[in-house]
Design an enzyme around this catalytic site. Structure first.
Site, mmCIF file in Angstrom:
data_model
loop_
_atom_site.group_PDB
_atom_site.id
_atom_site.type_symbol
_atom_site.label_atom_id
_atom_site.label_comp_id
_atom_site.label_asym_id
_atom_site.label_seq_id
_atom_site.Cartn_x
_atom_site.Cartn_y
_atom_site.Cartn_z
ATOM 1 N N GLY A 8 0.834 -1.215 0.000
ATOM 2 C CA GLY A 8 0.000 0.000 0.000
ATOM 3 C C GLY A 8 0.857 1.248 0.000
ATOM 4 N N GLY A 11 -0.509 4.760 -0.978
ATOM 5 C CA GLY A 11 -1.649 5.292 -0.231
ATOM 6 C C GLY A 11 -1.285 6.499 0.623
ATOM 7 C CB ILE A 35 -3.001 -2.858 -6.451
ATOM 8 C CG1 ILE A 35 -3.828 -3.736 -7.391
ATOM 9 C CG2 ILE A 35 -3.543 -1.449 -6.491
ATOM 10 C CD1 ILE A 35 -4.173 -5.062 -6.821
ATOM 11 N NE ARG A 36 -3.144 3.132 -8.683
ATOM 12 C CZ ARG A 36 -2.518 4.264 -8.401
ATOM 13 N NH1 ARG A 36 -1.549 4.718 -9.174
ATOM 14 N NH2 ARG A 36 -2.854 4.984 -7.341
ATOM 15 C CE1 TYR A 138 -10.367 0.835 7.718
ATOM 16 C CE2 TYR A 138 -11.194 1.979 9.655
ATOM 17 C CZ TYR A 138 -10.172 1.716 8.770
ATOM 18 O OH TYR A 138 -8.953 2.329 8.933
ATOM 19 C CE LYS A 142 -7.894 -0.948 9.769
ATOM 20 N NZ LYS A 142 -6.587 -1.297 9.194
HETATM 21 N N1 SER Z 1 -9.297 7.470 8.884
HETATM 22 C C1 SER Z 1 -9.951 6.203 8.824
HETATM 23 C C2 SER Z 1 -11.284 6.314 8.201
HETATM 24 O O1 SER Z 1 -11.876 7.362 8.303
HETATM 25 C C3 SER Z 1 -10.101 5.629 10.195
HETATM 26 O O2 SER Z 1 -9.107 4.745 10.448
HETATM 27 O O3 SER Z 1 -11.751 5.374 7.652
#
Ligand code: SER
Length: 316
Positions: A8, A11, A35-36, A138, A142
């Site tokens: 990543g 990112g 990934i690219r 998410y 986590k």
């Molecule tokens: N900054 C992240 C989000 O907003 C939280 O880990 O998804």
């Protein structure tokens, strides 16, 4: 850490961390991957799809790395829009990265998040060890990720470490699909338009941190004496607890006519309300000495200055 693979790497965190690691550990010792392939990678770069079982393992072996920093993931709002894809990338990628670390005996870092908490978690001064029943995909990823990293440590002896990042604010690479992204957008719009319409409601507090502190946290934790680490994979860390109006008043100290409006997005507002208002970060301080250097006002000064320079360069 001597030779490090970053997944990543293009990112929000990865793009800045890679540069910092290169200047700290040497250009040839950092293998960036994503990934690219970018058009002009600035150092060693490999294409890795983290969901393919062996790719992380093969690149780690090829370069003989001793550490994986695994950052490839979907953020909260994107994960809510595409929950199954989020599971595949966030969990599939993580288990592949942990397997590589296990098989090659590597140190391992991956971030958790304030998203690992849910509506039943105590909202103020959220303890390090507390109830975690998140209601977002998410968050589910986590919490499962924290547990999986603990498991690879206790079962296989992999040296796994991690923090629960708050919303991260930076000017280099935009975050994508997060709930806390407004705290980046507000600075760009303050400069471009002198005004910002927030999709998060007034009064909604979340923990936030400036990127230089987040990068220092990763390096400091990875270099910390393991004998002092009782928690390992999910240290609460924070710099400020802030709501949109706090960004507005901090920006007004630099741009007096700045105006903040509100047009709330129910999805991201719902996610934000399920997260803590402010977390307690004592364990990170006690176990590896972490303290953030930036508060909201010195972050604002730096963000506005850097964005102005960046926009000037882009338009030149
Ligand atoms: N900054 C992240 C989000 O907003 C939280 O880990 O998804």
């Amino acid at each position: 850490m001597k030779k490090i693979l970053v997944t990543g790497a293009l990112g929000q965190i990865g793009s800045e961390l890679t540069e910092k690691l290169r200047s700290t550990y040497g250009e040839d010792n950092i293998i960036a991957s994503d990934i690219r392939r970018p058009e002009n990678p600035s150092g060693i770069f490999e294409e890795i799809d983290v969901t393919k079982e062996k790719e992380i393992y093969e690149i780690s072996k090829k370069y003989n790395v001793d550490t994986i920093i695994h950052l490839a993931a979907l953020l909260s709002a994107k994960a809510e829009a595409f929950p199954k894809v989020a599971w595949e990338i966030n969990m599939g990628g993580l288990v592949n990265a942990l397997e590589a670390a296990k098989q090659l005996d590597l140190k391992f870092f991956t971030p958790s998040s304030i998203g690992a908490f849910g509506p039943s978690t105590p909202k103020d001064n959220t303890p390090q060890d507390t109830l975690q029943r998140p209601t977002t995909m998410y968050g589910v990823n986590k919490v499962a990720g924290e547990l999986l990293c603990d498991y690879y440590f206790s079962r296989f002896g992999v040296d796994t470490r991690g923090v629960r990042f708050p919303g991260l604010i930076s000017y280099v690479t935009a975050p994508g699909g997060g709930t806390t992204d407004y705290a980046v957008e507000v600075y760009y719009e303050a400069i471009r338009k002198g005004a910002y319409t927030s999709y998060i409601a007034q009064g909604t507090h979340m923990d936030m941190m400036y990127m230089p502190d987040a990068l220092n946290a990763i390096i400091q934790l990875m270099e910390a004496n393991p004998d002092r680490l009782k928690h390992r994979n999910a240290f609460n860390i924070t710099a400020v607890s802030a709501a949109p109006e706090h960004f507005a008043s901090s920006i007004r100290k630099q741009i007096p006519n700045f105006e903040m409006g509100y047009q709330v997005d129910p999805v991201r507002q719902g996610i934000a309300e399920s997260w803590p208002d402010s977390i307690n970060a004592d364990a990170a301080k006690e176990e590896w000495g972490f303290e953030a250097a930036y508060d909201i006002d010195n972050m604002t000064v730096d963000m506005l200055e850097k964005i102005r320079e960046k926009l000037k360069k882009d338009s030149a």
